[in-house]
Design a protein around this motif. Sequence first.
Motif, PDB file in Angstrom:
ATOM      1  N   ALA A   1       0.838  -1.208   0.000  1.00  0.00           N
ATOM      2  CA  ALA A   1       0.000   0.000   0.000  1.00  0.00           C
ATOM      3  C   ALA A   1       0.871   1.256   0.000  1.00  0.00           C
ATOM      4  CB  ALA A   1      -0.921  -0.012   1.214  1.00  0.00           C
ATOM      5  N   ALA A   2       1.945   1.254   0.792  1.00  0.00           N
ATOM      6  CA  ALA A   2       2.833   2.423   0.833  1.00  0.00           C
ATOM      7  C   ALA A   2       3.506   2.613  -0.529  1.00  0.00           C
ATOM      8  CB  ALA A   2       3.876   2.249   1.931  1.00  0.00           C
ATOM      9  N   LEU A   3       3.897   1.501  -1.156  1.00  0.00           N
ATOM     10  CA  LEU A   3       4.534   1.606  -2.475  1.00  0.00           C
ATOM     11  C   LEU A   3       3.538   2.088  -3.529  1.00  0.00           C
ATOM     12  CD1 LEU A   3       6.814  -1.529  -2.311  1.00  0.00           C
ATOM     13  CD2 LEU A   3       7.588   0.833  -2.567  1.00  0.00           C
ATOM     14  N   GLN A   4       2.283   1.667  -3.384  1.00  0.00           N
ATOM     15  CA  GLN A   4       1.244   2.176  -4.297  1.00  0.00           C
ATOM     16  C   GLN A   4       1.162   3.693  -4.174  1.00  0.00           C
ATOM     17  OE1 GLN A   4      -0.407   0.975  -6.666  1.00  0.00           O
ATOM     18  NE2 GLN A   4      -1.302  -1.036  -6.297  1.00  0.00           N
ATOM     19  N   ALA A   5       1.155   4.177  -2.930  1.00  0.00           N
ATOM     20  CA  ALA A   5       1.070   5.624  -2.702  1.00  0.00           C
ATOM     21  C   ALA A   5       2.260   6.321  -3.358  1.00  0.00           C
ATOM     22  CB  ALA A   5       1.037   5.912  -1.204  1.00  0.00           C
ATOM     23  N   PHE A   6       3.430   5.703  -3.205  1.00  0.00           N
ATOM     24  CA  PHE A   6       4.647   6.296  -3.766  1.00  0.00           C
ATOM     25  C   PHE A   6       4.592   6.348  -5.296  1.00  0.00           C
ATOM     26  CE2 PHE A   6       8.985   5.467  -5.446  1.00  0.00           C
ATOM     27  CZ  PHE A   6       9.524   6.717  -5.175  1.00  0.00           C
ATOM     28  N   PHE A   7       4.290   5.203  -5.916  1.00  0.00           N
ATOM     29  CA  PHE A   7       4.321   5.174  -7.384  1.00  0.00           C
ATOM     30  C   PHE A   7       3.194   6.017  -7.988  1.00  0.00           C
ATOM     31  CE2 PHE A   7       7.114   1.394  -6.810  1.00  0.00           C
ATOM     32  CZ  PHE A   7       8.169   1.855  -7.583  1.00  0.00           C
ATOM     33  N   THR A   8       2.048   6.071  -7.316  1.00  0.00           N
ATOM     34  CA  THR A   8       0.958   6.902  -7.824  1.00  0.00           C
ATOM     35  C   THR A   8       1.389   8.371  -7.848  1.00  0.00           C
ATOM     36  OG1 THR A   8      -0.616   5.350  -6.902  1.00  0.00           O
ATOM     37  CG2 THR A   8      -1.479   7.499  -7.490  1.00  0.00           C
ATOM     38  N   ARG A   9       2.042   8.799  -6.775  1.00  0.00           N
ATOM     39  CA  ARG A   9       2.504  10.197  -6.713  1.00  0.00           C
ATOM     40  C   ARG A   9       3.518  10.512  -7.801  1.00  0.00           C
ATOM     41  NH1 ARG A   9       1.627  12.847  -1.605  1.00  0.00           N
ATOM     42  NH2 ARG A   9       3.361  14.252  -1.926  1.00  0.00           N
ATOM     43  N   THR A  10       4.243   9.483  -8.250  1.00  0.00           N
ATOM     44  CA  THR A  10       5.297   9.726  -9.237  1.00  0.00           C
ATOM     45  C   THR A  10       4.832   9.343 -10.650  1.00  0.00           C
ATOM     46  OG1 THR A  10       6.180   7.555  -8.648  1.00  0.00           O
ATOM     47  CG2 THR A  10       7.198   9.444  -7.605  1.00  0.00           C
ATOM     48  N   ARG A  11       3.524   9.175 -10.812  1.00  0.00           N
ATOM     49  CA  ARG A  11       2.909   8.859 -12.112  1.00  0.00           C
ATOM     50  C   ARG A  11       3.466   7.566 -12.717  1.00  0.00           C
ATOM     51  NH1 ARG A  11      -0.371  12.189 -14.118  1.00  0.00           N
ATOM     52  NH2 ARG A  11       0.056  11.699 -16.296  1.00  0.00           N
ATOM     53  N   MET A  12       3.605   6.584 -11.832  1.00  0.00           N
ATOM     54  CA  MET A  12       3.968   5.243 -12.291  1.00  0.00           C
ATOM     55  C   MET A  12       2.867   4.296 -11.797  1.00  0.00           C
ATOM     56  SD  MET A  12       7.389   5.185 -13.506  1.00  0.00           S
ATOM     57  CE  MET A  12       8.179   3.651 -13.045  1.00  0.00           C
ATOM     58  N   THR A  13       2.818   3.100 -12.392  1.00  0.00           N
ATOM     59  CA  THR A  13       1.816   2.113 -11.992  1.00  0.00           C
ATOM     60  C   THR A  13       2.518   0.825 -11.597  1.00  0.00           C
ATOM     61  OG1 THR A  13       0.321   3.042 -13.629  1.00  0.00           O
ATOM     62  CG2 THR A  13      -0.233   0.852 -12.794  1.00  0.00           C
ATOM     63  N   ILE A  14       2.102   0.248 -10.480  1.00  0.00           N
ATOM     64  CA  ILE A  14       2.636  -1.074 -10.125  1.00  0.00           C
ATOM     65  C   ILE A  14       1.921  -2.095 -10.999  1.00  0.00           C
ATOM     66  CG2 ILE A  14       2.802  -2.831  -8.315  1.00  0.00           C
ATOM     67  CD1 ILE A  14       3.155  -0.619  -6.292  1.00  0.00           C
ATOM     68  N   ILE A  15       2.687  -2.827 -11.819  1.00  0.00           N
ATOM     69  CA  ILE A  15       2.048  -3.775 -12.738  1.00  0.00           C
ATOM     70  C   ILE A  15       2.102  -5.207 -12.216  1.00  0.00           C
ATOM     71  CG2 ILE A  15       2.341  -2.356 -14.801  1.00  0.00           C
ATOM     72  CD1 ILE A  15       4.798  -4.181 -15.470  1.00  0.00           C
ATOM     73  N   ASP A  16       2.999  -5.461 -11.261  1.00  0.00           N
ATOM     74  CA  ASP A  16       3.040  -6.815 -10.701  1.00  0.00           C
ATOM     75  C   ASP A  16       3.804  -6.795  -9.383  1.00  0.00           C
ATOM     76  OD1 ASP A  16       2.596  -9.494 -10.432  1.00  0.00           O
ATOM     77  OD2 ASP A  16       3.883 -10.129 -12.088  1.00  0.00           O
TER      78      ASP A  16
END
Length: 414
Positions: free
Chosen positions: A230-245
């Motif tokens: 969840a924390a990594l989701q927050a991080f990547f969302t803020r940086t306009r990236m998507t967790i794909i797997d």
Amino acid sequence: MSVLTHKDSCRICDGTKLSKVLSLGPTPLANAFLESQEARAAEMYYPLDAYLCRDCGLLQLLDVVSPEVLFKDYVYVSSTSPAFVAHFRDFAEKAFERFSLNRESLVVDIGSNDGILLTPFKRKGVRVLGVEPDETIARMARRGGIDTITEFWGPDVAQRVAKRYGCADLITATNVFAHIDDIHAVLRGVKTLLKPEGVFVIEVPYLADFLKKNLFDTVYHEHLSYFSLAALQAFFTRTRMTIIDVEQVPTHGGSLRVFAARKGSRHFVHARVGKLMMREEKQRLRDGKTFERYNLRILLNRAKLLSLLSGLKRRGKRIAGYGAPAKGNTLLNFFSVGRELLDYIVDDSPFKQGKHTPGKRIPVVSSEVLKRNPPDYLLILAWNFAEPIMKKNEAFRKKGGRFIIPVPTPRIII
Ligand SMILES: [Zn+2]
């Protein structure tokens, strides 16, 4: 930059709702081994407290020791561990197929150490580049045939690399991300170098395993963040990236391997991501009560281990430690296990032999000493390598020696 800085906002989201959920007290740096037992210079102790961000769920240290001090004597050579060599070989095999890499592709590894991750890619004919801040280790990598530049990763370095080598198909940062204070700068660099459809892969110790396995000892000053998905989701969302797997991998007591791509790329999001997010919700990884219970378990483990060790001593038994990793020093210092309990600690790294552990000042010796002067019990401080350590020391066990493993609860292996 001063030696110690205290942050007052979250490393990921800048949030200020931060609760101290684990306090290990003032502690010396876990890799600052001492030349002698009576080292004249006083050891420096720094606060070692972990805070939970109520907004994004990142568990983190806010007292940041400057990298110049922290990594002054840091020597960690990855390929000395066969388990890690196999881990990255498997990763390279899978990534090569999955992302259709070929001889034109470029794989860049941030914090590339001695080339452990890049070597299997190179064997497959892929172009590789390592970025490693330590010159001694970088030289080892180059000797092994891995093109490596000696730099601290950041946007400027990324730009220079892009100019010289072109953009990257795959960028990796394994066991690096958790050690860097400004992870946003790391990501700016990644986005500078990554192709539009490129993939960024990180491996970080996983918060859910940390809690489940009572792993307070993996907390030390080098290790600034303890991530949930969840924390990594927050991080990547803020940086306009998507967790794909996402995958769970066994390294460091349980880690997450996260694959991210640019927002809007063609990569589809694997169902594993949503599933793990849901599991984390159930595990209440950002609930203060979860950490209260965890703290109680740690204190109980401290009482158990101390009573086990002092009970053995009262019966005239001799005990030594096995492995002098950074986490071993957190355990020794927080549990207060000193020379009154451990005669010495065996470690295979010649860089540590002949020195003394920070704080408790226990001598570190080679396995020759173990053969010449064996104790009755060996406390395995490098517990993530417990299996290979016990296998390697089968002779010790055959002669009646016993092993003690400290996590998830202290126990003697019969
Ligand atoms: Zn946050």
